[in-house]
Design a protein around this motif. Structure first.
Motif: not given
Length: 354
Positions: A22, A168, A287
């Motif tokens: 991430d 993100i 997501d």
């Protein structure tokens, strides 16, 4: 480091190492992608080793690509050559950790992700859909080739290793006052109106958090408010070859509140939009998902200047408060009417502790 992510090519010649999957978009900048590749150059011959980071829009399964039509469009792609080493990046603490893990014959690489690229979003497949989900994804790939990006050169899959990563956004540390909306509506056969006001305490809520919606109704009409309904809509704006925008309802909740003529109502009603209530809804924006791990409704896209040539998916939400006002007298249901207000809603993840 708690975990290292790695992928080895089928030939065993290349092993890709990343310290995380991430990467956070801080709106003004994005985390750097630092990784290393461990090489076994015995079988390389005169081939070179490259690493690429690609952001792509996928809108179909690879197995459908049978007549020369692409079902994946690269939004942004960047390459670096790591063997023979052209230029060595400045080593970060992440590089040092990964080099210690990989051992000898490991080469570092680094990518800067532009902050104008979309975040990782996937569209929920239907129950019978197979293959990779449509959406925006990021992928780090290392491979053996004569040239870094020659469309006529066939790259052998056994000499390729790849890992999907996510870009993100987390909620900003400061939240603002919540939105408020009101409407005053008159009706046929009634001298006075119904006034509806709805408001939120703050402008941003976290996934799974209860959202209190404050409702005020002042019914000065001679009609009865029979029902109160709150819905949450997700609007997905897919900017592909041309803009494609659609809205799906992710929550519908009815409250048996009756407001008689010449009376008032004031209360705070709680709602919680969740993916678990929408598992069968095809095309819902989620997501970005890694492998088969669980995910959630897509986070609101924090907008900046959107460039026309950067294609992606933009997600937004709104809450609708709707009153069903019953018609009375001889005309009955023919004079029934809705009174509706809308509130913008931001749904995101909190920034994790460092």
């Amino acid at each position: 480091m708690a975990k290292v992510f790695k992928k080895t090519s089928k030939s065993g010649a290349l092993t890709l190492y990343l310290g995380k999957r991430d990467y956070v978009d801080h709106v003004t900048s994005v985390d750097k992608v630092d990784g290393v590749v461990k090489l076994d150059p015995a079988e390389f011959g005169d081939k070179k080793v490259f690493v690429q980071l690609a952001c792509a829009f996928r809108y179909g399964s690879d197995d459908l690509d049978v007549i020369g039509l692409g079902f994946r469009k690269d939004i942004w792609i960047h390459f670096v050559q790591i063997y023979p080493q052209a230029n060595k990046p400045a080593l970060s603490p992440m590089h040092e950790t990964l080099l210690a893990k990989a051992g000898d014959s490991a080469y570092p690489f680094s990518f800067e992700i532009p902050n104008n690229l979309p975040c990782s979003v996937c569209l929920q497949p239907g129950p019978d859909d197979k293959g990779k989900a449509c959406g925006v994804d990021f992928e780090v790939k290392t491979y053996l080739a004569m040239e870094q990006n020659n469309p006529d050169e066939k790259i052998d899959k056994k000499d390729t290793a790849r890992l999907v990563i996510r870009k993100i956004q987390y909620a900003p540390s400061q939240v603002s006052a919540g939105p408020k909306a009101d409407i005053c509506k008159s009706f046929m056969m009634s001298d006075k109106p119904v006034h509806l006001e709805a408001s939120l305490e703050k402008d941003l809520y976290f996934h799974g958090e209860t959202i209190p919606v404050k409702i005020k109704i002042k019914n000065d009409s001679n009609k009865t408010v029979k029902k109160l309904k709150i819905t949450v809509d997700q609007t997905t704006d897919i900017v592909l070859y041309s803009a494609d925008k659609y809205t799906k309802t992710v929550l519908t909740q009815e409250f048996g509140e009756t407001v008689e003529p010449n009376s008032s109502f004031e209360n705070t009603l709680n709602i919680t939009p969740l993916l678990s209530e929408n598992k069968e809804k095809r095309g819902l924006a989620l997501d970005g998902r890694l492998k088969d791990e669980d995910t959630n409704l897509a986070s609101t896209t924090m907008l900046r200047n959107v460039e026309k040539d950067v294609l992606g998916i933009l997600v937004s939400y709104k809450i609708k408060v709707n009153l069903m006002v019953a018609g009375g007298g001889l005309l009955g249901g023919l004079t029934a009417s809705d009174v509706t207000v809308e509130l913008p809603l931001m749904l995101m993840h909190p920034k994790p502790e460092e």
